[in-house]
Design a protein around this motif. Structure first.
Motif, mmCIF file in Angstrom:
data_model
loop_
_atom_site.group_PDB
_atom_site.id
_atom_site.type_symbol
_atom_site.label_atom_id
_atom_site.label_comp_id
_atom_site.label_asym_id
_atom_site.label_seq_id
_atom_site.Cartn_x
_atom_site.Cartn_y
_atom_site.Cartn_z
ATOM 1 N N GLY A 1 42.850 4.062 35.165
ATOM 2 C CA GLY A 1 42.046 3.023 34.540
ATOM 3 C C GLY A 1 42.825 2.140 33.582
ATOM 4 N N GLN A 2 44.097 2.457 33.349
ATOM 5 C CA GLN A 2 44.943 1.639 32.476
ATOM 6 C C GLN A 2 45.961 0.876 33.314
ATOM 7 O OE1 GLN A 2 46.771 4.463 29.797
ATOM 8 N NE2 GLN A 2 45.216 4.090 28.261
ATOM 9 N N ILE A 3 46.549 -0.137 32.724
ATOM 10 C CA ILE A 3 47.666 -0.836 33.342
ATOM 11 C C ILE A 3 48.840 -0.800 32.370
ATOM 12 C CG2 ILE A 3 46.152 -2.311 34.711
ATOM 13 C CD1 ILE A 3 46.821 -4.623 32.848
ATOM 14 N N ALA A 4 50.037 -0.996 32.888
ATOM 15 C CA ALA A 4 51.251 -0.935 32.069
ATOM 16 C C ALA A 4 51.486 -2.271 31.361
ATOM 17 C CB ALA A 4 52.445 -0.546 32.924
ATOM 18 N N LEU A 5 50.552 -2.619 30.513
ATOM 19 C CA LEU A 5 50.624 -3.844 29.731
ATOM 20 C C LEU A 5 50.294 -3.469 28.298
ATOM 21 C CD1 LEU A 5 50.915 -6.953 29.784
ATOM 22 C CD2 LEU A 5 48.464 -7.074 30.214
ATOM 23 N N HIS A 6 51.203 -3.787 27.387
ATOM 24 C CA HIS A 6 51.040 -3.361 26.005
ATOM 25 C C HIS A 6 51.242 -4.542 25.065
ATOM 26 C CE1 HIS A 6 51.226 -0.723 22.520
ATOM 27 N NE2 HIS A 6 52.334 -1.341 22.152
ATOM 28 N N ALA A 7 50.268 -4.821 24.233
ATOM 29 C CA ALA A 7 50.403 -5.866 23.214
ATOM 30 C C ALA A 7 50.982 -5.219 21.960
ATOM 31 C CB ALA A 7 49.052 -6.501 22.921
ATOM 32 N N ALA A 8 52.284 -5.344 21.803
ATOM 33 C CA ALA A 8 52.966 -4.713 20.674
ATOM 34 C C ALA A 8 52.666 -5.428 19.362
ATOM 35 C CB ALA A 8 54.468 -4.689 20.914
ATOM 36 N N LYS A 9 52.420 -6.737 19.451
ATOM 37 C CA LYS A 9 52.163 -7.504 18.229
ATOM 38 C C LYS A 9 51.196 -8.638 18.549
ATOM 39 C CE LYS A 9 54.392 -10.275 14.658
ATOM 40 N NZ LYS A 9 55.665 -10.812 14.155
ATOM 41 N N LEU A 10 50.216 -8.787 17.690
ATOM 42 C CA LEU A 10 49.285 -9.913 17.771
ATOM 43 C C LEU A 10 49.376 -10.677 16.467
ATOM 44 C CD1 LEU A 10 46.126 -8.117 19.198
ATOM 45 C CD2 LEU A 10 47.754 -9.516 20.458
ATOM 46 N N HIS B 1 43.886 -16.615 10.243
ATOM 47 C CA HIS B 1 42.557 -16.212 9.782
ATOM 48 C C HIS B 1 41.877 -17.436 9.172
ATOM 49 C CE1 HIS B 1 39.331 -14.203 7.697
ATOM 50 N NE2 HIS B 1 39.646 -13.086 8.340
ATOM 51 N N PRO B 2 40.748 -17.870 9.742
ATOM 52 C CA PRO B 2 40.127 -19.118 9.295
ATOM 53 C C PRO B 2 39.522 -19.064 7.892
ATOM 54 C CG PRO B 2 38.743 -18.021 10.911
ATOM 55 C CD PRO B 2 40.025 -17.247 10.845
ATOM 56 N N TYR B 3 39.122 -17.889 7.433
ATOM 57 C CA TYR B 3 38.511 -17.796 6.108
ATOM 58 C C TYR B 3 39.541 -17.523 5.018
ATOM 59 C CZ TYR B 3 34.312 -17.557 8.929
ATOM 60 O OH TYR B 3 33.328 -17.831 9.850
ATOM 61 N N ASP B 4 40.480 -16.629 5.304
ATOM 62 C CA ASP B 4 41.529 -16.313 4.330
ATOM 63 C C ASP B 4 42.645 -17.346 4.333
ATOM 64 O OD1 ASP B 4 40.160 -14.043 3.653
ATOM 65 O OD2 ASP B 4 41.474 -12.678 4.769
ATOM 66 N N GLU B 5 42.684 -18.178 5.386
ATOM 67 C CA GLU B 5 43.709 -19.202 5.553
ATOM 68 C C GLU B 5 45.115 -18.630 5.402
ATOM 69 O OE1 GLU B 5 42.685 -22.471 2.975
ATOM 70 O OE2 GLU B 5 41.113 -23.120 4.362
ATOM 71 N N ARG B 6 45.368 -17.619 6.237
ATOM 72 C CA ARG B 6 46.701 -17.012 6.267
ATOM 73 C C ARG B 6 46.906 -16.385 7.642
ATOM 74 N NH1 ARG B 6 46.674 -11.191 5.110
ATOM 75 N NH2 ARG B 6 44.517 -10.544 4.882
ATOM 76 N N TRP B 7 48.184 -16.120 7.964
ATOM 77 C CA TRP B 7 48.505 -15.463 9.223
ATOM 78 C C TRP B 7 48.237 -13.975 9.119
ATOM 79 C CZ3 TRP B 7 49.033 -17.990 13.513
ATOM 80 C CH2 TRP B 7 49.469 -19.310 13.496
ATOM 81 N N ILE B 8 47.662 -13.418 10.157
ATOM 82 C CA ILE B 8 47.415 -11.981 10.254
ATOM 83 C C ILE B 8 48.319 -11.441 11.360
ATOM 84 C CG2 ILE B 8 45.707 -10.183 10.768
ATOM 85 C CD1 ILE B 8 45.048 -11.726 8.233
ATOM 86 N N ASP B 9 49.114 -10.427 11.037
ATOM 87 C CA ASP B 9 49.982 -9.768 12.013
ATOM 88 C C ASP B 9 49.484 -8.348 12.216
ATOM 89 O OD1 ASP B 9 51.989 -11.824 12.503
ATOM 90 O OD2 ASP B 9 52.611 -11.474 10.430
ATOM 91 N N ILE B 10 49.296 -7.975 13.473
ATOM 92 C CA ILE B 10 48.861 -6.626 13.823
ATOM 93 C C ILE B 10 49.912 -6.031 14.753
ATOM 94 C CG2 ILE B 10 47.077 -5.249 14.954
ATOM 95 C CD1 ILE B 10 45.105 -7.524 14.228
ATOM 96 N N MET B 11 50.430 -4.870 14.396
ATOM 97 C CA MET B 11 51.443 -4.191 15.189
ATOM 98 C C MET B 11 50.814 -2.962 15.853
ATOM 99 S SD MET B 11 54.093 -6.066 14.515
ATOM 100 C CE MET B 11 55.531 -5.132 14.944
#
Length: 95
Positions: free
Chosen positions: A47-56, A60-70
Motif C-alpha cells: 500500500g506504500q510507494i517508494a516516494l519520500h518527502a524529506a523536506k517540505l 505561513h500566511p498568518y505568521d508571515e514566515r517560512w515553515i520547514d518540516i523535516m
C-alpha cells in the motif's frame, strides 16, 4: 530490475506530479502500481510507494514566515537504501 535513486525538488505542488512524470519517462516509482511500478520484494510495505518527502517548505500566511518540516527516513527506508544502493550511514546524516 534496474533502480535509480533520485533527489527531486518541485516548483509546484501539483497532484501526482512526480509520479506522472517519472512514469511517462518509463521509470515508475517502486511500489506505485497506479503508474506502472512494481514492489521490490517486501519493500515498500503493501500500500506504500517508494516516494519520500524529506523536506517540505511553505510560507505561513498568518505568521508571515517560512515553515520547514523535516521527515527523516524510517528503519524500512534505511534498510532498503542500504541494501539496494549500498549507501553509507553518512548519507542519512545529511538529512
Amino acid at each position: 530490475m534496474d533502480l535509480s535513486l533520485l533527489q527531486l525538488q518541485l516548483d509546484t505542488g501539483r497532484t501526482h506530479q512526480i509520479r506522472v512524470h517519472l512514469s511517462a519517462q518509463g521509470a515508475p516509482i517502486v511500489g506505485d502500481a497506479w503508474y506502472g511500478g512494481t514492489a521490490l520484494g517486501a519493500w515498500p510495505t503493501r500500500g506504500q510507494i517508494a516516494l519520500h518527502a524529506a523536506k517540505l517548505r511553505f510560507w505561513h500566511p498568518y505568521d508571515e514566515r517560512w515553515i520547514d518540516i523535516m521527515a527523516p527516513f524510517d528503519a524500512g527506508w534505511r534498510g532498503a537504501l542500504l541494501d539496494k544502493f549500498g549507501l553509507a550511514e553518512e548519507f542519512f546524516l545529511r538529512e
